[in-house]
Each structure stands twice: as structure tokens, then as C-alpha cells.
Write a protein that holds these residues in place. Sequence first.
Motif, PDB file in Angstrom:
ATOM      1  N   ALA A  94       7.732 -52.938 -21.956  1.00  0.00           N
ATOM      2  CA  ALA A  94       6.402 -53.128 -21.374  1.00  0.00           C
ATOM      3  C   ALA A  94       5.871 -51.777 -20.904  1.00  0.00           C
ATOM      4  N   LEU A  95       4.733 -51.373 -21.436  1.00  0.00           N
ATOM      5  CA  LEU A  95       4.148 -50.080 -21.071  1.00  0.00           C
ATOM      6  C   LEU A  95       3.022 -50.249 -20.055  1.00  0.00           C
ATOM      7  N   ALA A  96       2.787 -49.168 -19.296  1.00  0.00           N
ATOM      8  CA  ALA A  96       1.617 -49.044 -18.423  1.00  0.00           C
ATOM      9  C   ALA A  96       1.446 -50.222 -17.474  1.00  0.00           C
ATOM     10  N   ASN A  97       2.372 -50.343 -16.537  1.00  0.00           N
ATOM     11  CA  ASN A  97       2.244 -51.364 -15.500  1.00  0.00           C
ATOM     12  C   ASN A  97       2.793 -50.815 -14.186  1.00  0.00           C
ATOM     13  N   GLN A  98       2.811 -51.651 -13.166  1.00  0.00           N
ATOM     14  CA  GLN A  98       3.258 -51.199 -11.845  1.00  0.00           C
ATOM     15  C   GLN A  98       4.391 -52.071 -11.303  1.00  0.00           C
ATOM     16  N   LEU A  99       5.207 -52.530 -12.229  1.00  0.00           N
ATOM     17  CA  LEU A  99       6.385 -53.289 -11.867  1.00  0.00           C
ATOM     18  C   LEU A  99       7.296 -52.438 -10.984  1.00  0.00           C
ATOM     19  N   PHE A 144      12.527 -58.652 -21.384  1.00  0.00           N
ATOM     20  CA  PHE A 144      12.146 -57.255 -21.218  1.00  0.00           C
ATOM     21  C   PHE A 144      13.294 -56.442 -20.621  1.00  0.00           C
ATOM     22  N   ALA A 145      13.575 -55.329 -21.275  1.00  0.00           N
ATOM     23  CA  ALA A 145      14.640 -54.437 -20.826  1.00  0.00           C
ATOM     24  C   ALA A 145      14.090 -53.159 -20.214  1.00  0.00           C
ATOM     25  N   TYR A 146      12.823 -52.821 -20.524  1.00  0.00           N
ATOM     26  CA  TYR A 146      12.249 -51.547 -20.090  1.00  0.00           C
ATOM     27  C   TYR A 146      10.808 -51.736 -19.624  1.00  0.00           C
ATOM     28  N   SER A 147      10.400 -50.883 -18.713  1.00  0.00           N
ATOM     29  CA  SER A 147       9.034 -50.880 -18.212  1.00  0.00           C
ATOM     30  C   SER A 147       8.605 -49.444 -17.919  1.00  0.00           C
ATOM     31  N   MET A 148       7.412 -49.086 -18.364  1.00  0.00           N
ATOM     32  CA  MET A 148       6.873 -47.766 -18.039  1.00  0.00           C
ATOM     33  C   MET A 148       5.888 -47.926 -16.890  1.00  0.00           C
ATOM     34  N   SER A 160       3.921 -41.112 -15.141  1.00  0.00           N
ATOM     35  CA  SER A 160       4.660 -42.350 -15.349  1.00  0.00           C
ATOM     36  C   SER A 160       6.108 -42.047 -15.696  1.00  0.00           C
ATOM     37  N   SER A 161       6.951 -43.077 -15.571  1.00  0.00           N
ATOM     38  CA  SER A 161       8.354 -42.979 -15.947  1.00  0.00           C
ATOM     39  C   SER A 161       8.765 -44.274 -16.632  1.00  0.00           C
ATOM     40  N   LEU A 162       9.625 -44.148 -17.632  1.00  0.00           N
ATOM     41  CA  LEU A 162      10.168 -45.329 -18.293  1.00  0.00           C
ATOM     42  C   LEU A 162      11.452 -45.717 -17.584  1.00  0.00           C
ATOM     43  N   MET A 163      11.518 -46.971 -17.136  1.00  0.00           N
ATOM     44  CA  MET A 163      12.649 -47.453 -16.351  1.00  0.00           C
ATOM     45  C   MET A 163      13.366 -48.573 -17.095  1.00  0.00           C
ATOM     46  N   GLN A 164      14.699 -48.593 -16.993  1.00  0.00           N
ATOM     47  CA  GLN A 164      15.431 -49.764 -17.477  1.00  0.00           C
ATOM     48  C   GLN A 164      15.549 -50.740 -16.316  1.00  0.00           C
ATOM     49  N   LEU A 165      15.549 -52.035 -16.606  1.00  0.00           N
ATOM     50  CA  LEU A 165      15.316 -53.038 -15.577  1.00  0.00           C
ATOM     51  C   LEU A 165      16.571 -53.676 -14.986  1.00  0.00           C
ATOM     52  N   ASP A 166      17.696 -52.973 -15.029  1.00  0.00           N
ATOM     53  CA  ASP A 166      18.910 -53.498 -14.399  1.00  0.00           C
ATOM     54  C   ASP A 166      19.620 -52.344 -13.713  1.00  0.00           C
ATOM     55  N   ALA A 167      19.189 -52.041 -12.506  1.00  0.00           N
ATOM     56  CA  ALA A 167      19.668 -50.825 -11.837  1.00  0.00           C
ATOM     57  C   ALA A 167      19.832 -51.047 -10.339  1.00  0.00           C
ATOM     58  N   TRP A 168      20.660 -50.200  -9.731  1.00  0.00           N
ATOM     59  CA  TRP A 168      20.851 -50.224  -8.283  1.00  0.00           C
ATOM     60  C   TRP A 168      19.712 -49.518  -7.554  1.00  0.00           C
ATOM     61  N   ASN A 169      19.166 -48.473  -8.185  1.00  0.00           N
ATOM     62  CA  ASN A 169      18.129 -47.673  -7.539  1.00  0.00           C
ATOM     63  C   ASN A 169      17.296 -46.981  -8.615  1.00  0.00           C
ATOM     64  N   TYR A 170      16.273 -46.250  -8.189  1.00  0.00           N
ATOM     65  CA  TYR A 170      15.396 -45.641  -9.190  1.00  0.00           C
ATOM     66  C   TYR A 170      16.112 -44.570  -9.997  1.00  0.00           C
ATOM     67  N   GLN A 171      17.085 -43.902  -9.386  1.00  0.00           N
ATOM     68  CA  GLN A 171      17.819 -42.877 -10.132  1.00  0.00           C
ATOM     69  C   GLN A 171      18.581 -43.493 -11.298  1.00  0.00           C
TER      70      GLN A 171
END
Length: 434
Positions: A94-99, A144-148, A160-171
Motif C-alpha cells: 500500500a503506497l502513500a498513506n498514513q498508517l 498487506f505486508a508493506y505500507s509507504m 516517506s518511508s516504506l515499512m513492513q507491517l510486522d515489527a516491534w518498532n519503527y527501526q
Amino acid sequence: MKFSKTCLSLLAALAANLSATTAMAHDMVPGKAQTTPLLLTGLTVHTVTDGVKADSDVLIVDGKIAAVGKDLTAPQGATVLALDGKHLYPGLIALANQLGLIEIEAVRSTDDSTEVTQTNPDIKAKVAYNADSEVIPTIRSNGFAYSMVYPAGSMLMGQSSLMQLDAWNYQDAVVADGTGLHVRWPNAGTLGSRWNPKPADEVRKANAEQLEKLQQYFKDAKAYYDAEQAGLNKGLDSRWHEMLTVFSGKRPLFVHADDERQMRQAMLLAKEYGLQLTLVGGRDSWRIADELAAAKVAVIYTAPYGLPSRTDENYSQAFTVPKTLQDAGVQYALSLDGYWDTRNLVFAAGQAISYGLTPEQALRSVTINAAQIAGVADKIGSIEVGKAASLVVSEGDIFDYLSHKVTHLWIDGRAVDLNNRHKQLHDKYQQRIN
């Protein structure tokens, strides 16, 4: 010890904020790194780049796709998971959102999506990303596995940053940092509204002033870039320094614009400075699709469920835009520019099939096309040997409301917990005594 009323109020507010933060942390634990090979068998594999392979297997080793084919042999010590008849897709993007930047829109303390001032090219959305957001598991459960994620605001909004959606923190979540500089383009329309009932001349003048201000920002940033190349900068301006990669072509410019006039203005600016341009929004992109293709301007189309923009447009105009962009040869991806409603993007892609796209083209719009626009197509977006084992299993067609049922999701080979607050509440209230 005595406290003043002001002090007590501050302590109460702090306690409430801490309680709210705790309440907003979801219960799902991120998956553990893969330690043994995993063989998935008997699937209909939607590879994206190499067609659809019936009754096929996929081998996952060390978080990567190691093999795709029929009757694969399981390595020693491997786990074999029989998924006969189910459908395997790349983890959706999913691109261009504020998840992860907003939890509850009506609660200001949970909204970290917007920065003040109009010149924030040095702002990075990743640092505000809440990996514990209750919303994220609801998005994952639809595949969905990723969100930008991008920072909102006006003018130069940030990166923006591309994030994977199963994480402990933003790093842990960051897959690609600084995927683009986001710019909110000034209004180009001249009609007033209920919220801004000004005469057309006043609106036109205000628009021109805002456009001139934005153009001046780019002039200042380009002057800084030229001075940097010549070794003449005596100090560091963090705003313009973050735009060096934009002018060098290493970081794309993501311009949020819907009106045809806005898009043309953005294309002129990109041509003037030799910038790599992607349009976000693009409701009028169908009107200039051939020009966009010729200029190699990509589009992140955010109105797949949109209503007509004008009274003389067909009711389905917004629904047909993906097909128009596809036929014109425009690089595009589909998106829903929000946060909680990102889960519905998979069905928006399905609706685009009803309005002209093939199932393969719709799948590309939320996988490899999105990965290309985010600059990570060498890592994710298709089921190919060597790419990340970010995969989703659905019992039926993932784009069809009736057969869509996600049963498994892996990100980098890690099994993702598909539970979420919605499912928990559903299970709870099913037991309610009537």
C-alpha cells in the motif's frame, strides 16, 4: 507535599496520555526469524512476473524465496505445509498513506501525521511510525505486508518511508528510507466553496501567490544544491540539504495533485529542474494519460472508489482511470490515501477488474508496480527466486469479496499473526447473551 491545581492537571493529563498509549498497543507479537526451511505445496501461485502457476510449490529458506515449481523436494529438516487449492500472492503493498501515524483522528494526541510550516523536506515519516498501532493488524489481515507512509501538511511536507507491517518498532519496520519527497501542490481551481466562498478573482490571486511561493522554495533549494556542488556552502541548512538527492535524481518527487492544471504545473517544474516525478492522487490523470506516459511520470492513483469530480462526468469515471492509465502505458499503482481504510485497497483493485483491468494488471497495481515506484522492486513485489519471502495465502481470489479469505501471511519468511482487535471483538460479541 502539596501540588498546585495546574500541576495536578498536568499529572492527570500525563496519566491519561500514558493510559491511552498503553490501550493503543495491540496484542500481536511480531513473528520470529525463520530458522528452518519451509515448503508450501499445492498452491495456485500468482508470481506477477511469470504468470500464474497451478498446483505449484514454493520453498522458503532464510527468509528468501529459494525455489518455485512443481513437486519440489523438501530439504532435510524442512517444515512442509500443504495448502492444496489455495492461492499464493506476493505480500501486498500500500503506497502513500498514513498508517501508523494516526490512531484516532478525533484524538489529537494520537495524530502525528502533520508538521507545522511549509518547508519540511527534512521531516521523516518513519520516526513517527507507531508499530504498535491497533490499525496495523487489521490491514495485515487483508494481505498487506508493506505500507509507504508519508508526512502530511502543505507545500514541502517531508519524506516517506516504506515499512513492513510486522515489527516491534519503527527501526525494525523500515524497508526503504526516504523513498520520496512529498509536496502538496497549491490549489489551481478558481471556484469558491461553502468553506471558502470567495470570488473567482480572489481565489485565482491566492492560488498564484501560493504557486509563486512554492516555486521560490525550489529556486532556493536549487541555489543551495549548486553551491554545494561548487563547494561554496559555508553552513548547513537542514531543509535544503535533504533536497540534494532530489536535484541529483536519487530521490523522486511525489507531488500530491488531483486537478489537471496542478499536474501540468508540476510537470513543468520537474522538467525545469530535471526531477523524477510521481503524482499522488491523480484524479484527472486520465485527461493527460498520453502526456504522462511520454514524460515517464508515474501515478499513485488514490481515488479508485472516487465520485465524479465534475457534474458532466460519468458516474464511473473514477473507476475507469486505472484502465486508461494502463492503456496509455503510464506506470501506476493503486492506493487509498488514508490509514484505516487501507485494508479496502485490495477490493478497490478488484473493482478495477470490473472496469477494464485484467486480474494480472490489478495484481501488479498493488505489488510489483508499487515496488517499482517505491524503488524496491529488486527485493519485493513478485514471487521470484532470491526475493523476500513476503507472501500471502487466500482460500480464493484475494480481490473477490466472496472468496477472499486470508489464512497465512509471511514477511521475510516470518509467520505473521493475523489476529486483530476487530476479530477479537467479533469473537467476544458472538458470545453475548440475547
